[in-house]
Design a protein around this motif. Structure first.
Motif: not given
Length: 431
Positions: A235-236, A259, A261, A266, A274, A276, A278, A280-281, A285, A299
């Motif tokens: 997980e990210p 990871l 996604l 968002d 989810r 997080y 985008t 934070e993701y 990365v 992903s």
């Protein structure tokens, strides 16, 4: 008495690791485990229920085995057995239906069935009721038909994504005892496996007495021997940044992260529950690529989630394109009974979801092509696992590039350095 058994696995890598533990338990109990169901006295189906289709296929497989092997004892276990127990019993195809925790007692429960002919054994020990403490399998994985060792390190999930049934089938997050994981890894290395794949529902949730996934990987890397370590899906989450430091500092750890996604909007991520954004993701990365050059970042993505507008999808496409994934598994949303998302309004018409899937697939293929092309001219560590009918050895690099070279040039099941070229890199990556 015929002691031939087969373990048939559907679904994820964690199921593969669970099946390896079942093989070990059955062997210890005196069974001869085979790849073929022919003349098998005991057939184990390790089922999957991540989607309604997976659950249907699990029941179909059990019925198929019953029709072909009417005299065999058929045991169903795994996630579909946990959630769809009544359906398996109604089919009259399975003799014993066991939950995920009951896998550990499978040989004993089969013996009880054979002794007492007690139909419908199992179902008493539920995953959702398991204690949130480190657990022990009291068995080590056995992999008689594989070139890689899939090792279970973690169980359960507490994320409760709105579309996902897995937390209900696997229970709360809990981790396998640190010392038992290390012992399992040592046995796999001693057995000659060149790659250890660490699996779980959410491997990043690993924790035993304050030792997290990074600490576990660091300790596994200190085991003597020529092998490499690959992490299953992660997980990210921001708290996982320390894992990148371990990956960057340990040469035995594959340059690979998958990871999940799930969506590049968002608004949809929030509807999916989810944990997080985008941004934070993307930060995770970028940190991974900065710390680990040449890393394969793969992903999963779901298209057609309830309420996904054309604007949401366009936003998702732009984000996915910017991430330049090495590999992308694209799924069209299908409702899973028992999850919150199954009750959401705004169901996307099938033809719209299909069209979105195609558009995203174009982006994914181009992104994959660029990643592979970016590795041309670089030497990569490869494990060649089989020889094709044309005499070419096929294998995968640490960063999951598939390569084919003449079989006489390389050994099998050992790590060898090979230069990646346009000619020897296969057109697709394994997931």
């Amino acid at each position: 008495m015929n002691r031939k058994a087969i373990v048939f696995t559907l679904g994820c890598r964690l199921n593969t690791a669970d099946s390896a533990l079942l093989v070990s338990r059955l062997t210890e109990a005196g069974y001869e485990v085979s790849e073929s169901a022919e003349n098998a006295a005991l057939i184990i189906v390790n089922s999957c229920t991540v989607t309604a289709e997976a659950a249907r296929k699990s029941r179909q497989m059990v019925r198929k085995f019953r029709a072909a092997h009417p005299e065999a004892v058929i045991v169903v276990t795994g996630c579909s057995a946990e959630l769809d127990r009544d359906a398996f019993l109604a089919d009259n195809a399975a003799d014993v239906v066991l939950t995920n925790p009951e896998k550990r007692s499978l040989p004993e429960l089969v013996s009880e069935f054979l002794t007492k002919h007690a139909a419908g054994l199992g179902g008493a020990e539920k995953s959702m009721n398991q204690p949130v403490t480190p657990f022990r399998e009291r068995a080590f994985g056995s992999f008689p038909f594989r070139s890689r060792a899939f090792l279970k390190i973690q169980e359960g999930c507490g994320n409760f994504c709105s579309y996902c049934i897995v937390p209900y089938a696997r229970g709360p997050e809990r981790s396998r005892a640190f010392d038992e994981v290390l012992a399992d890894c040592r046995k796999a290395v001693e057995a000659g496996f060149p790659e250890l794949v660490l699996t779980g529902v959410n491997t990043c949730a690993y924790s035993d007495s304050g030792r997290d996934l990074g600490a576990l990987v660091h300790e596994i890397a200190r085991i003597d021997g020529e092998f490499r370590i690959r992490l299953s899906s992660t997980e990210p989450a921001p708290g996982n940044r320390s894992l990148l430091d371990v990956m960057a500092s340990e040469p035995k750890v594959c340059r690979f992260l998958h990871l999940a996604l799930q969506n590049g909007s968002d608004r949809i991520l929030k509807a999916m529950n989810r944990h997080y954004t985008t941004r934070e993701y993307a930060d995770f990365v970028h940190a991974a690529r900065e710390r680990i050059p040449g890393i394969h970042l793969g992903s999963d993505l779901i298209v057609g989630f309830p309420g996904e507008t054309e604007e949401d999808f366009a936003e998702s496409c732009r984000f996915v394109e910017s991430m330049e994934f090495a590999n992308l598994h694209i799924f069209t949303y299908s409702p899973r009974a028992g999850t919150p998302a199954a009750l959401l309004p705004g169901r996307i018409p099938p033809e719209v979801a299909k069209e979105r899937h195609k558009r995203l697939d174009v982006i994914a293929k181009e992104s994959k092509r660029k990643f592979i092309a970016g590795q041309y001219g670089k030497r990569v560590p490869v494990i060649f696992e089989r020889i094709d009918s044309d005499g070419m050895a096929r294998g995968w690099s640490d960063n999951y590039i598939e390569l084919r070279v003449p079989a006489e040039e390389v050994p099998l099941d050992r790590i060898v350095s090979v230069e990646a070229t346009r000619e020897n890199t296969a057109s697709n990556l394994i997931g």
